[in-house]
Design a protein around this motif. Sequence first.
Motif, short mmCIF file in Angstrom:
data_model
loop_
_atom_site.label_atom_id
_atom_site.label_comp_id
_atom_site.label_asym_id
_atom_site.label_seq_id
_atom_site.Cartn_x
_atom_site.Cartn_y
_atom_site.Cartn_z
N GLY A 239 20.93 -12.59 11.66
CA GLY A 239 21.73 -13.80 11.82
C GLY A 239 20.97 -15.11 11.79
O GLY A 239 21.59 -16.17 11.91
N LYS A 240 19.67 -15.08 11.63
CA LYS A 240 18.88 -16.31 11.71
C LYS A 240 18.40 -16.77 10.33
O LYS A 240 18.00 -15.96 9.50
N HIS A 241 18.45 -18.10 10.13
CA HIS A 241 17.93 -18.69 8.89
C HIS A 241 16.65 -19.46 9.21
O HIS A 241 16.16 -19.45 10.35
N HIS A 242 16.14 -20.17 8.23
CA HIS A 242 14.81 -20.78 8.36
C HIS A 242 14.75 -21.86 9.44
O HIS A 242 13.69 -22.10 10.02
N PHE A 243 15.88 -22.52 9.71
CA PHE A 243 15.86 -23.62 10.67
C PHE A 243 16.15 -23.18 12.10
O PHE A 243 15.70 -23.84 13.04
N ASP A 244 16.94 -22.12 12.28
CA ASP A 244 17.27 -21.72 13.66
C ASP A 244 16.49 -20.49 14.13
O ASP A 244 16.65 -20.07 15.28
N VAL A 245 15.62 -19.95 13.30
CA VAL A 245 14.85 -18.78 13.71
C VAL A 245 13.90 -19.09 14.85
O VAL A 245 13.52 -18.20 15.63
N ILE A 246 13.53 -20.37 15.01
CA ILE A 246 12.60 -20.76 16.07
C ILE A 246 13.29 -21.01 17.41
O ILE A 246 12.62 -21.22 18.43
N ASP A 247 14.61 -20.97 17.44
CA ASP A 247 15.34 -21.31 18.67
C ASP A 247 14.93 -20.44 19.85
O ASP A 247 14.95 -20.88 21.00
#
Length: 265
Positions: A239-247
């Motif tokens: 479910g994670k893309h390049h911008f929210d994977v670091i959340d």
Amino acid sequence: MELDDAYANAAYIPGAADYPTRWADQAEAFRTQLSVVGRARLGLMYGHGTRQVLDLFLPDGPAAGLMVFVHGGYWLKFDRSYWSHLAQGALANGWAVAMPSYDLCPRVRISDITRQIAQAITVCAHEIPGPIRLAGHSAGGHLVARMCAPDVLPEDVAARLVHVMPISPVSDIAPLMQTSMNADLKIDPTEAKAESPVFQPAPEVPVTVWVGARERPVFLDQAEWLAKAWDCAHVVQKGKHHFDVIDGLADPNSDMVTRLLGVAE
């Protein structure tokens, strides 16, 4: 250029243009919060350039060790001020967190940035005793992976590394020679070989390569190439893309923080 679309993230992420402002706002609020209680040491110089500066966030009590987060942006943009809130997960678990800025291309080469990050980690290591854990995202994932190479970090600092987590890393920079970004990156075949982690010896320090399942295919490939080259742990987060994977770095109980800090070890 041939691979511009392949390495374009924002065009494939809904609301991508809103992320930088959101990151900056969250980061500023967090810095203010930590500054009020005396747990933020901001703007520490680690080199001679105006961007060779880091922020150091301190836990409430003696530090279990040092975690360093290195930001991404294709070595072309951003600085430490966008990511301060991502220190929350490690801080809540008792770790000091350092976040360096660095000079950007085309003012410097990628190899210069590698040396700057090594210097930043070395300076932080002299401030905070104990084990060291590294995390970096995208270009920052490349940079923390480079820290695993022989002779990049001083021997005494390298000996303190206990875990490195490249998140959505660029592990082979050669394909970027086929993008328009290379007008500024100025990667040539010699630098591509020297600066690509996939060509480094597999490190002895534990490594977890982390990537989002909804990332662009090239980033899934880049993560897999590094995990295979180093025969290390490889997590593809649903479910994670390049911008929210670091959340997950901001969540003290996330799977990402648990793995990075060895909470379950």
